[in-house]
Design an enzyme around this catalytic site. Structure first.
Site, PDB file in Angstrom:
ATOM      1  N   SER A  27     -41.352  -9.161  32.565  1.00 57.35           N
ATOM      2  CA  SER A  27     -40.739  -8.508  32.507  1.00 57.35           C
ATOM      3  C   SER A  27     -41.336  -7.882  30.559  1.00 57.35           C
ATOM      4  CB  SER A  27     -39.618  -9.065  31.517  1.00 57.35           C
ATOM      5  OG  SER A  27     -38.579  -9.265  32.347  1.00 57.35           O
ATOM      6  N   HIS A  58     -39.918  -3.721  34.859  1.00 56.36           N
ATOM      7  CA  HIS A  58     -40.820  -4.136  36.051  1.00 56.36           C
ATOM      8  C   HIS A  58     -41.455  -2.914  37.058  1.00 56.36           C
ATOM      9  CE1 HIS A  58     -41.214  -8.327  36.224  1.00 56.36           C
ATOM     10  NE2 HIS A  58     -39.706  -7.723  35.607  1.00 56.36           N
ATOM     11  N   HIS A  80     -38.297 -11.035  42.452  1.00 54.04           N
ATOM     12  CA  HIS A  80     -38.207 -12.526  41.560  1.00 54.04           C
ATOM     13  C   HIS A  80     -37.297 -12.748  43.458  1.00 54.04           C
ATOM     14  CE1 HIS A  80     -38.753 -10.109  37.451  1.00 54.04           C
ATOM     15  NE2 HIS A  80     -38.409 -11.860  37.251  1.00 54.04           N
ATOM     16  N   TYR A  82     -34.419 -14.295  42.334  1.00 62.10           N
ATOM     17  CA  TYR A  82     -33.074 -13.872  42.590  1.00 62.10           C
ATOM     18  C   TYR A  82     -32.683 -12.881  42.937  1.00 62.10           C
ATOM     19  CZ  TYR A  82     -34.266 -11.564  38.358  1.00 62.10           C
ATOM     20  OH  TYR A  82     -34.892 -10.853  37.362  1.00 62.10           O
ATOM     21  N   GLU A  83     -33.276 -12.501  43.535  1.00 62.21           N
ATOM     22  CA  GLU A  83     -33.000 -10.725  43.676  1.00 62.21           C
ATOM     23  C   GLU A  83     -32.974 -10.710  45.325  1.00 62.21           C
ATOM     24  OE1 GLU A  83     -35.994  -6.808  42.619  1.00 62.21           O
ATOM     25  OE2 GLU A  83     -37.240  -8.913  41.723  1.00 62.21           O
ATOM     26  N   ALA A 110     -41.369 -13.712  30.251  1.00 64.85           N
ATOM     27  CA  ALA A 110     -40.278 -13.679  29.212  1.00 64.85           C
ATOM     28  C   ALA A 110     -39.720 -15.042  29.035  1.00 64.85           C
ATOM     29  CB  ALA A 110     -39.667 -12.797  28.920  1.00 64.85           C
ATOM     30  N   MET A 211     -37.247 -17.449  34.769  1.00 64.15           N
ATOM     31  CA  MET A 211     -36.713 -17.299  36.300  1.00 64.15           C
ATOM     32  C   MET A 211     -37.563 -16.782  37.364  1.00 64.15           C
ATOM     33  SD  MET A 211     -32.961 -15.313  35.746  1.00 64.15           S
ATOM     34  CE  MET A 211     -32.079 -15.297  34.556  1.00 64.15           C
ATOM     35  N   SER A 212     -38.849 -17.140  37.053  1.00 64.98           N
ATOM     36  CA  SER A 212     -40.378 -16.257  37.710  1.00 64.98           C
ATOM     37  C   SER A 212     -41.447 -17.630  37.580  1.00 64.98           C
ATOM     38  CB  SER A 212     -40.924 -15.080  37.364  1.00 64.98           C
ATOM     39  OG  SER A 212     -40.871 -15.280  36.268  1.00 64.98           O
ATOM     40  N   ASN A 235     -35.389 -15.408  23.510  1.00 65.84           N
ATOM     41  CA  ASN A 235     -33.956 -15.660  22.898  1.00 65.84           C
ATOM     42  C   ASN A 235     -34.431 -16.781  22.338  1.00 65.84           C
ATOM     43  OD1 ASN A 235     -34.565 -14.806  25.717  1.00 65.84           O
ATOM     44  ND2 ASN A 235     -32.286 -16.654  25.119  1.00 65.84           N
ATOM     45  N   HIS A 247     -29.804  -8.799  29.172  1.00 62.31           N
ATOM     46  CA  HIS A 247     -31.317  -8.344  29.307  1.00 62.31           C
ATOM     47  C   HIS A 247     -32.295  -7.261  28.590  1.00 62.31           C
ATOM     48  CE1 HIS A 247     -34.974  -8.066  32.056  1.00 62.31           C
ATOM     49  NE2 HIS A 247     -34.814  -6.498  32.639  1.00 62.31           N
TER      50      HIS A 247
END
Ligand code: HPA
Length: 276
Positions: A27, A58, A80, A82-83, A110, A211-212, A235, A247
Site C-alpha cells: 500500500s 496498488h 490480498h 480478503y479480495e 502497511a 492483512m498481507s 496508525n 484506508h
C-alpha cells in the site's frame, strides 16, 4: 505449466532480463518502482495467471530493471486474500519471480502499530510473524494461507533472514535512523480491528497488525529464498480511545514513510550487489 507460461510472457516483454532480487511493494509504496533504471513495465493483467488487485494504492505492474545497481523484479501492488483470491493464486507471482531467478525477496506493507512505542510513519523491520490468517480457526481451504504451500506439515523456523536484517540495521544507522524490529500479525481482513482485538493481539505478542505478507513470505521461505520485510506503521492502536482507521490515512502515512524506506532499500540492494 502456468508458471512457465507466465515467465515466458514476462521474459518476452523484458528482452530476457534476469532479476536477482524480488520486491513486493505494498500500500502506497509502489512509487519505489519509479526509481528503477532501464525499467520494463508489464501490467499484471497481461501476464497469464497473475491476480489483479482492485485495492486503491496498488498499481498492478511488474517492473523489471536496476535498483541500487541490482537487477530486480518489483511488484507494484499485490493481491490480498480478503479480495477473495485463493492463497495459491495470490502468491503465484512469488513462484514466477523465483522461477525468473531471484534468490532474495524484499517485502513491504502497511500496518497498524500495536506496540505503543511505535508512531505513524515509522518503518519497522518484521523479524517474526503470527499467522492469524491461517490459525484463526478457518478450515476453508480456499482462503487458507497455508494452501499457498504444499499440503504437508513442514518446518518454517524463522523465515526472516538474520544476516539481511543485521545488514539493514547497520545501513539504516548510516542513513541516520534506528530501525526497530517487530512481530507482525496477519489477519484475513478486510476489516480493521476493534479495540478488543487490538488488545487481544497485544497480549498475543504482536507489535503490528496487517492483512498481507505472511502468505508470500511462507511460500518464499519454502522455495528457499532469503526474505527481508518492512512494515510502515500507518496508525497506532489506542484500545482505550475510540479511533477509526481509514484506508486514506493508511495511504497518506505510507507515502510519507517512503522518505526513509526508499533510500534504505536502495542501500540494501547496493550492498547486495557489492557482495555478489
Ligand atoms: N489493521 C490492519 N491492517 C492495517 C492497519 C490496521 O490497523 N493499518 C494498516 N493496515
Amino acid at each position: 505449466m502456468v508458471v512457465e507460461e507466465a515467465c515466458q510472457t514476462i521474459l518476452q516483454r523484458c528482452d530476457g532480463f534476469k532479476p536477482q532480487v524480488g520486491l513486493i511493494l505494498g500500500s502506497g509504496l509502489g512509487n519505489l518502482a519509479d526509481h528503477i533504471d532501464r525499467a520494463y513495465r508489464i501490467p499484471y493483467g497481461t501476464i497469464p495467471g497473475f491476480p489483479v488487485s482492485q485495492v486503491a494504492g496498488h498499481a498492478g505492474n511488474l517492473v523489471l530493471g536496476y535498483l541500487g545497481g541490482t537487477p530486480v523484479v518489483a511488484m507494484q501492488g499485490r493481491a490480498h486474500l480478503y479480495e477473495g483470491w485463493h492463497a495459491a493464486k495470490a502468491t503465484f507471482p512469488v513462484r514466477c519471480m523465483q522461477s525468473l531467478g531471484i534468490d532474495s525477496l524484499i517485502v513491504s506493507n502497511a500496518s497498524g502499530g500495536i506496540n505503543p512505542r511505535f508512531h505513524s510513519g515509522q518503518v519497522v523491520m518484521i523479524d517474526d510473524h503470527i499467522d492469524w490468517m491461517n490459525r484463526c480457526g478457518s478450515n476453508e481451504k480456499e482462503i487458507n494461507a497455508g494452501a499457498a504451500s504444499i499440503g504437508l506439515p513442514h518446518r518454517t523456523g524463522n523465515p526472516y533472514d538474520a544476516e539481511l536484517m543485521e545488514s539493514a540495521e547497520r545501513l539504516a544507522l548510516k542513513l541516520g535512523f534506528m530501525l526497530s524490529r517487530g512481530t507482525y500479525l496477519a489477519t484475513l481482513g478486510p476489516n480493521y480491528e476493534t479495540r478488543a482485538e487490538y488488545r487481544a493481539f497485544a497480549k498475543m505478542g504482536a507489535d503490528m497488525v496487517g492483512m498481507s505478507t505472511v502468505p508470500e513470505v511462507l511460500l518464499a521461505k519454502q522455495l528457499g529464498l532469503r526474505v527481508l520485510a518492512f512494515s510502515i506503521i500507518t496508525n497506532v492502536a489506542k484500545p482505550d480511545v475510540q479511533i477509526v482507521t481509514e484506508h486514506s490515512d493508511v495511504l497518506d502515512w505510507s507515502y510519507k514513510a517512503q522518505n526513509q524506506l526508499v533510500p534504505l532499500i536502495m542501500r540494501i540492494l547496493n550492498s547486495m550487489s557489492e557482495t555478489r
